[in-house]
Write an enzyme that holds these catalytic residues in place. Structure first.
Site, PDB file in Angstrom:
ATOM      1  N   LEU A  56      -1.880   2.571   0.293  1.00 23.48           N
ATOM      2  CA  LEU A  56      -0.714   1.862   0.821  1.00 23.48           C
ATOM      3  C   LEU A  56      -0.100   1.067  -0.327  1.00 23.48           C
ATOM      4  O   LEU A  56      -0.808   0.403  -1.069  1.00 23.48           O
ATOM      5  CB  LEU A  56      -1.122   0.922   1.962  1.00 23.48           C
ATOM      6  CG  LEU A  56      -1.783   1.559   3.183  1.00 23.48           C
ATOM      7  CD1 LEU A  56      -2.182   0.478   4.200  1.00 23.48           C
ATOM      8  CD2 LEU A  56      -0.856   2.581   3.848  1.00 23.48           C
ATOM      9  N   VAL A  82      -4.938   0.058  -2.604  1.00 25.06           N
ATOM     10  CA  VAL A  82      -3.627  -0.552  -2.814  1.00 25.06           C
ATOM     11  C   VAL A  82      -2.909   0.115  -3.982  1.00 25.06           C
ATOM     12  O   VAL A  82      -3.428   0.142  -5.109  1.00 25.06           O
ATOM     13  CB  VAL A  82      -3.753  -2.065  -3.072  1.00 25.06           C
ATOM     14  CG1 VAL A  82      -2.371  -2.682  -3.268  1.00 25.06           C
ATOM     15  CG2 VAL A  82      -4.485  -2.739  -1.909  1.00 25.06           C
ATOM     16  N   LYS A  83      -1.726   0.646  -3.712  1.00 21.00           N
ATOM     17  CA  LYS A  83      -0.911   1.261  -4.763  1.00 21.00           C
ATOM     18  C   LYS A  83      -0.131   0.176  -5.493  1.00 21.00           C
ATOM     19  O   LYS A  83       0.592  -0.611  -4.877  1.00 21.00           O
ATOM     20  CB  LYS A  83       0.050   2.291  -4.170  1.00 21.00           C
ATOM     21  CG  LYS A  83      -0.618   3.560  -3.709  1.00 21.00           C
ATOM     22  CD  LYS A  83       0.386   4.555  -3.156  1.00 21.00           C
ATOM     23  CE  LYS A  83       1.045   5.345  -4.242  1.00 21.00           C
ATOM     24  NZ  LYS A  83       1.885   6.449  -3.696  1.00 21.00           N
ATOM     25  N   ILE A  84      -0.272   0.188  -6.809  1.00 24.07           N
ATOM     26  CA  ILE A  84       0.363  -0.800  -7.679  1.00 24.07           C
ATOM     27  C   ILE A  84       1.233  -0.059  -8.697  1.00 24.07           C
ATOM     28  O   ILE A  84       0.777   0.917  -9.298  1.00 24.07           O
ATOM     29  CB  ILE A  84      -0.694  -1.635  -8.426  1.00 24.07           C
ATOM     30  CG1 ILE A  84      -1.643  -2.340  -7.442  1.00 24.07           C
ATOM     31  CG2 ILE A  84      -0.043  -2.625  -9.372  1.00 24.07           C
ATOM     32  CD1 ILE A  84      -1.024  -3.482  -6.687  1.00 24.07           C
TER      33      ILE A  84
END
Length: 214
Positions: A56, A82-84
């Protein structure tokens, strides 16, 4: 090589899971925009339906915003990654989130040096976008090969996650060069199983079986 499904569509996730072909799911704001209803409710359902990690993406641009948002995203499900984005603020966020034992997926990677930075920051996954590079007449899979080689040279723990997959050949090339994961649209996953000689062979077998039954 692991297969992640690149989608926010529950029906696609359920079908791919029934085929036994997915190890996780990746999403992004664009994919959520194509679906109806509240995105957070949908994300919760995706996490429940997926047998592995679900990426996400944060929307914040500063390190502080990304960290705060990441800590909210992981509450959606125990399998959230977590997509960064690949920015310097993003790398600072990855370092802090890694210290908090939060898995991260560094997205929008287009060069091996960007991947090197992400791995040094502690990313769980690093996502080179091969299709977008190919669209600019650059060799996306060559970038993947270089990233795989760099990670092996220095024994980085980060996994190479091939993204922006547009056709089955991308999947084949990703597997041949030793990528850890390919995240694949549902339509491409369906194409992986198809070959005209398979169809022809099945048709022949069925016709011959009918003769046996007479």
């Amino acid at each position: 090589m692991k297969f992640f499904l690149d989608t926010a569509n529950l029906d696609e996730i359920r079908q791919a899971r029934a085929y036994g072909l997915i190890d996780g799911v990746t999403t992004n704001p664009t994919l959520f925009s194509r679906e109806s209803g509240d995105w957070r409710t949908l994300a919760e359902k995706i996490c429940r339906e997926t047998p592995g990690p679900v990426s996400l993406e944060v929307i914040g641009q500063t390190t502080a915003e990304m960290i705060a948002e990441a800590n909210e995203l992981v509450k959606i499900g125990p399998n959230v990654v977590v997509k960064i984005p690949m920015t310097l603020d993003g790398m600072a966020a990855v370092k802090e989130l890694t210290a908090q034992a939060i898995d991260t997926n560094v997205t929008l990677v287009f060069h091996p040096l960007q991947a090197l930075l992400a791995a040094k920051a502690g990313a769980t996954y690093v996502s080179p976008f091969v299709g977008r590079l190919d669209a600019l007449s650059q060799n996306g899979m060559e970038v993947v090969e270089q990233i795989v080689a760099i990670f092996k040279n220095y024994d980085f723990a980060a996994q190479v996650l091939v993204a922006s997959v547009r056709h089955p050949l991308h999947v084949l090339e990703a597997a041949l060069c030793g990528a850890d994961v390919a995240t694949i649209p549902f339509a491409v996953i369906r194409e992986l199983s198809r070959h005209p000689l398979t169809d022809k062979g099945l048709e022949t077998f069925m016709k011959d079986w009918e003769k046996v039954q007479k």
